[in-house]
Design a protein around this motif. Structure first.
Motif, PDB file in Angstrom:
ATOM      1  N   VAL A   1     -33.141   6.010  12.830  1.00 49.94           N
ATOM      2  CA  VAL A   1     -33.454   6.068  11.399  1.00 49.94           C
ATOM      3  C   VAL A   1     -33.762   4.687  10.841  1.00 49.94           C
ATOM      4  CG1 VAL A   1     -32.071   8.155  11.083  1.00 49.94           C
ATOM      5  CG2 VAL A   1     -31.019   5.925  10.686  1.00 49.94           C
ATOM      6  N   ALA A   2     -33.146   3.646  11.417  1.00 49.98           N
ATOM      7  CA  ALA A   2     -33.431   2.294  10.933  1.00 49.98           C
ATOM      8  C   ALA A   2     -34.794   1.804  11.414  1.00 49.98           C
ATOM      9  CB  ALA A   2     -32.330   1.333  11.395  1.00 49.98           C
ATOM     10  N   ASP A   3     -35.183   2.187  12.628  1.00 51.72           N
ATOM     11  CA  ASP A   3     -36.450   1.724  13.197  1.00 51.72           C
ATOM     12  C   ASP A   3     -37.654   2.477  12.649  1.00 51.72           C
ATOM     13  OD1 ASP A   3     -35.062  -0.074  14.714  1.00 51.72           O
ATOM     14  OD2 ASP A   3     -35.079   1.127  16.546  1.00 51.72           O
ATOM     15  N   ASP A   4     -37.480   3.757  12.338  1.00 58.58           N
ATOM     16  CA  ASP A   4     -38.607   4.568  11.876  1.00 58.58           C
ATOM     17  C   ASP A   4     -38.170   5.501  10.744  1.00 58.58           C
ATOM     18  OD1 ASP A   4     -41.018   5.861  11.573  1.00 58.58           O
ATOM     19  OD2 ASP A   4     -40.810   7.107  13.384  1.00 58.58           O
ATOM     20  N   PRO A   5     -37.889   4.941   9.558  1.00 53.72           N
ATOM     21  CA  PRO A   5     -37.422   5.774   8.454  1.00 53.72           C
ATOM     22  C   PRO A   5     -38.423   6.847   8.044  1.00 53.72           C
ATOM     23  CG  PRO A   5     -37.937   3.557   7.688  1.00 53.72           C
ATOM     24  CD  PRO A   5     -37.958   3.514   9.180  1.00 53.72           C
ATOM     25  N   ALA A   6     -39.710   6.518   8.066  1.00 53.33           N
ATOM     26  CA  ALA A   6     -40.720   7.499   7.657  1.00 53.33           C
ATOM     27  C   ALA A   6     -40.751   8.676   8.622  1.00 53.33           C
ATOM     28  CB  ALA A   6     -42.090   6.840   7.574  1.00 53.33           C
TER      29      ALA A   6
END
Length: 311
Positions: free
Chosen positions: A46-51
């Motif tokens: 979730v931190a690396d790819d929130p979108a």
């Protein structure tokens, strides 16, 4: 509504406000070391790819990270969100912020052959990130409670070793200049023998980034058992030192590198917490603090005046 459904979608009841989207990455960096490996995979995703993660259902995120729906929900809760729905909303907000035209972050890895200008830029960026992460993750309720205890304390003892010992000295020096009784202890024997003298109405503060430093934990434990109000300033909110802390103030957990040990970045976050404590106490005790600070300035003024050569 079943408990499983409540866990996934949020109970809808009263609960503490979840972290703002901008604080999500800071929370992940701070809490990841204390998570299980499966929870770390969810947090890192979730931190690396929130979108991308914002578009996934709880089942989709579990499949992406090779974990379970229950693990996804537990991770969301550990990050401060009532349920996965709330985490998805935060991810969508964070993704929107990242797409608003901000410049991409630079890497802070320092190579042996980096030009000095690059070293300055990377260190400055990392210091700024550490400060921002610490501010975003700092529990202001716990901070206010610690300030209240310090402002009314008969005596304050602060424990720290190594780089954290320098931070402990900084806090006590500040408190002394506004007329409060404070002592910094880096010698573990002196720390314990002084902690034995503490009682209700006193304050003991342990500063340890890892939260596992025995020479800091032991005097805090003694102070806790003697009835003093205890505070832990640490980068690990579930570390052993917090077992003996009435109030826990969490600092950012920054990445280490060969040329940038943890002591460097952890000190930056610790000093921010120290300044917050000091300013809060000075506000609460302003009538006494202002004259004391003025008197200390006047007492040292002659040492700072420029003297003419030969005089």
């Amino acid at each position: 509504m079943t408990n499983d459904v409540k866990e996934i979608f949020g109970s809808g009841g009263a609960s503490p406000a979840p972290p703002a989207p901008a604080a999500l990455a800071a929370k992940v960096r701070t809490l990841a070391p204390s998570m299980t490996r499966s929870m770390q995979r969810v947090a890192e995703a979730v931190a690396d790819d929130p979108a991308g993660c914002a578009a996934l259902t709880v089942t989709g995120l579990a499949e992406l990270t090779g974990t379970s729906e229950a693990t996804v929900v537990r991770t969301a809760r550990l990050l401060g969100y009532p349920g996965y729905r709330d985490l998805r909303l935060a991810l969508a907000g964070l993704a929107a912020q990242q797409q608003s035209g901000r410049a991409p972050a630079i890497t802070t890895d320092i190579a042996v052959d980096d030009p000095i200008a690059d070293v300055v830029a990377k260190l400055a960026y990392d210091e700024q990130q550490t400060l921002a992460d610490t501010a975003a993750g700092l529990d202001t309720v716990q901070l206010a409670a610690a300030v209240t205890a310090l402002a009314g304390a008969r005596r304050t003892d602060v424990y720290g070793v190594g780089a954290s010992g320098l931070v402990a000295q900084d806090l006590t020096q500040k408190l002394l200049r506004i007329g409060l009784m404070a002592h910094a202890h880096s010698d573990p024997h002196l720390a314990v023998t002084n902690a034995v003298q503490l009682r209700s109405g006193d304050v003991a503060i342990a500063i340890t980034h890892s939260g596992t430093t025995g020479d800091v934990i032991e005097p805090l434990r003694v102070a806790f058992e003697r009835g003093a109000t205890t505070v832990a300033v640490t980068g690990r909110p579930d570390s052993p030192v917090t077992q003996y802390a009435d109030h826990v103030l969490t600092t950012s957990t920054a990445r280490e590198s060969e040329l940038r040990p943890a002591a460097m970045s952890s000190r930056t976050g610790q000093l921010l917490v120290v300044d917050c404590l000091f300013v809060g106490v000075a506000q609460r005790t302003y009538d006494a603090a202002a004259p004391a600070l003025s008197a200390s300035y006047e007492a040292l003024a002659h040492r700072h005046r420029a003297t003419r050569r030969g005089s």
